[in-house]
Scaffold this motif. Structure first.
Motif: not given
Length: 227
Positions: A23-34
């Motif tokens: 999958a395409p990489p998540l935005r920085r804030d979305a990855e942080r939440n994940r």
């Protein structure tokens, strides 16, 4: 010794989960939440098991339910992510064990390290020995782990430290047996699994393994989703 497992070691913060279609990489804030939700889920499940609710995870992480469902739309998505992280950690143990000069000591260390994680986290133990894990995830783990474990065993056989008939399926059986003792005694004798592991390994090391060895599919049946 601290009771809480080192989450910095368990979670590989920069890794991308193993998926069939990248999958395409998540935005920085979305990855942080994940990552926050994964850490929080792991911490809660370590003490309470896999039945922790999405509501409890989101509340403890300080996020909304919308964020929880965006990152992990289905509960199995969350469990698969936790399972993949666990397998990556165990593979690291196997690679380290293979570097040890004493093959048998390396094999014992490998088993102890992975069981130590399960002892510290009720959730990981349930994930490996419950109905909750997906067969596809277990198969991927088998495909990655079996060659590494087979080489650890082969080293010990070549060194005369294991009988020639020892197989990865034998060690999968040891893992399941010791894990069952761990699960049964977690609340009243949390270290009993260590004694069970010593007994099981002593028996395997000196066993007469005559006859046909178990087929590798035995491993799948030991760990696959139960009906």
């Amino acid at each position: 010794m601290e009771d809480k497992f080192n989450l910095e070691f368990f979670f590989h913060l920069d890794r991308v989960d193993h998926v069939t279609d990248p999958a395409p990489p998540l935005r920085r804030d979305a990855e942080r939440n994940r990552q926050l939700l994964l850490r929080t889920a792991y911490e809660l499940m370590a003490t309470e098991g896999l039945d922790v609710s999405y509501e409890d995870i989101a509340r403890a992480a300080g996020t909304g339910m919308g964020t929880m469902y965006r990152r992990f739309p289905d509960r199995q998505d969350l469990l698969n992510a936790l399972f993949n992280d666990h397998i990556d950690t165990v593979i690291g143990f196997a690679e380290q064990a293979a570097q040890r000069d004493d093959a048998w000591a390396g094999l014992i260390w490998f088993l102890e390290q992975q069981l130590e994680i399960e002892a510290r986290s009720r959730g990981v133990g349930e994930l490996l020995r419950s109905r909750s894990q997906a067969t596809a995830a277990v198969q991927r783990a088998h495909d990655r782990m079996t060659p590494l474990v087979a080489e650890l065993i082969a080293r010990a056989v070549r060194a005369g430290q294991l009988p020639a008939g020892a197989t990865p399926a034998d060690f999968a059986a040891v893992h399941v047996m010791v894990g069952s003792v761990m699960d049964a005694s977690r609340g009243f004798a949390p270290q009993l699994w260590r004694r069970a592991l010593t007994i099981a390994l002593a028996g395997l090391r000196h066993a007469d393994l005559s006859g046909d060895p178990p087929d590798e599919t035995v491993i799948d049946h030991l760990y696959k989703e139960k009906k």
